[in-house]
Enzyme design. Sequence first.
Site, PDB file in Angstrom:
ATOM      1  N   SER A 287       0.814  -1.221   0.000  1.00 36.70           N
ATOM      2  CA  SER A 287       0.000   0.000   0.000  1.00 36.70           C
ATOM      3  C   SER A 287       0.852   1.278   0.000  1.00 36.70           C
ATOM      4  O   SER A 287       1.527   1.569  -0.974  1.00 36.70           O
ATOM      5  CB  SER A 287      -0.951  -0.053   1.201  1.00 36.70           C
ATOM      6  OG  SER A 287      -1.933   0.939   1.122  1.00 36.70           O
ATOM      7  N   ASP A 298      10.095   5.714 -10.152  1.00 35.45           N
ATOM      8  CA  ASP A 298       9.692   6.294 -11.434  1.00 35.45           C
ATOM      9  C   ASP A 298      10.441   7.598 -11.730  1.00 35.45           C
ATOM     10  O   ASP A 298      10.749   7.903 -12.884  1.00 35.45           O
ATOM     11  CB  ASP A 298       8.186   6.551 -11.458  1.00 35.45           C
ATOM     12  CG  ASP A 298       7.387   5.288 -11.749  1.00 35.45           C
ATOM     13  OD1 ASP A 298       8.011   4.224 -11.929  1.00 35.45           O
ATOM     14  OD2 ASP A 298       6.146   5.366 -11.802  1.00 35.45           O
ATOM     15  N   LYS A 312      -0.678  -4.228  -3.152  1.00 34.10           N
ATOM     16  CA  LYS A 312      -1.981  -3.721  -2.680  1.00 34.10           C
ATOM     17  C   LYS A 312      -2.100  -2.261  -3.109  1.00 34.10           C
ATOM     18  O   LYS A 312      -1.702  -1.357  -2.387  1.00 34.10           O
ATOM     19  CB  LYS A 312      -2.118  -3.830  -1.163  1.00 34.10           C
ATOM     20  CG  LYS A 312      -3.494  -3.414  -0.658  1.00 34.10           C
ATOM     21  CD  LYS A 312      -3.561  -3.433   0.853  1.00 34.10           C
ATOM     22  CE  LYS A 312      -4.966  -3.047   1.338  1.00 34.10           C
ATOM     23  NZ  LYS A 312      -5.345  -1.672   0.967  1.00 34.10           N
TER      24      LYS A 312
END
Length: 379
Positions: A287, A298, A312
């Site tokens: 999460s 990224d 998740k």
Amino acid sequence: MILTKRFFLFFIILLFTFQKSFSENTDLYKKIDLFGEVLEKISKEYVDEVDQSKSMDSAINGLLQSLDPYSAYMTPESFEGMQTETSGEFGGLGIEVGMEAGVVKVISPIDNTPASKAGLKAGDYIVKINNTQVQGKTLMQAVDLMRGPVGSSIEITVRRRGVKKALIFNITREVIQVQSVKSELIDNNIGYIRLTSFNENSSEQIKDKINELNKKKDLKGYILDLRNNPGGLLSQAIKISDFFLENGEIVSTRSRQASENRKWFAKKGDLTNGKTLIILINYGSASASEIVAGALKDHKRAIILGENSYGKGSVQSIIPLKNRGAIRLTIAKYYLPSGKSISEVGVTPDIEVAEGSDDFKFNSETDNQLNFAIKLFNG
């Protein structure tokens, strides 16, 4: 004439829409009638007497869990228990659990809790609690079985990947006090910060630790340890990601409801002044942990080291019901700056290193991942 044709076409479309809606409603009503018939047959003919109220609870929960592993029904008692636990101090084992294919699965054990000390691992499947088989039970029913007075013992039987025999753990329930941030200076020049959960104060604690470590003149960089961190508050994941970024998107959510479609961006100001950052993750990182690791990966701001994270990537909302119970319902999914969803995929490390230990102690000789990160700093 043209107006008449347009009116006729509009009438045909309206009629088709009405027929489709009527047909769908008719099918739905037939299913409701069928459910009532099945319930009646069970009540009259099942071998044992059945509590119809509990049957309805199971049916509601079955509907929600058919959607995904994180949606569930909470009875008034379960909802009250959950509200007590979110206060930050509660009696229990110290594990985050979910459902997978009808089996209760450990998402992550929390550091320094009875579960982590006993040796439970992320990815373990709980098959028995004391003498009760868990398979076939709902997630909330399994959680209720694990609850109990502080100081009482519980026996949990699990199945683990790569281990043929079932493992049995005897655990004593304790008051769980989650301390989310720990830090240490490694080799006098590497700032190590371990984050075990994303609670209301995590970002402020992380900020304080960074400012404290920044005072070290020869500091080479940071290791942010998110292993076995089951997540927590989205707001904290955004703030902590922002500490290491100068700009750019951090995360977005997409939903059927336009109000839930949002994007969050970093503000100018990297608290670490661009110093090298290595993030440790494993299968127990879920999460909010995946949001931080994924966003910084990224943006090529951090080296991600360890094992693939849990996957998740969804947002749950607790929606109260008239009976004083509630449903936990998935309302949106998280997307990384790259546009990729975390859900059921997780974050893939830049450097894959297997775990050697679950202790996560500073400079532990058996902690393969931490030692590998230290070696990267030292060349």
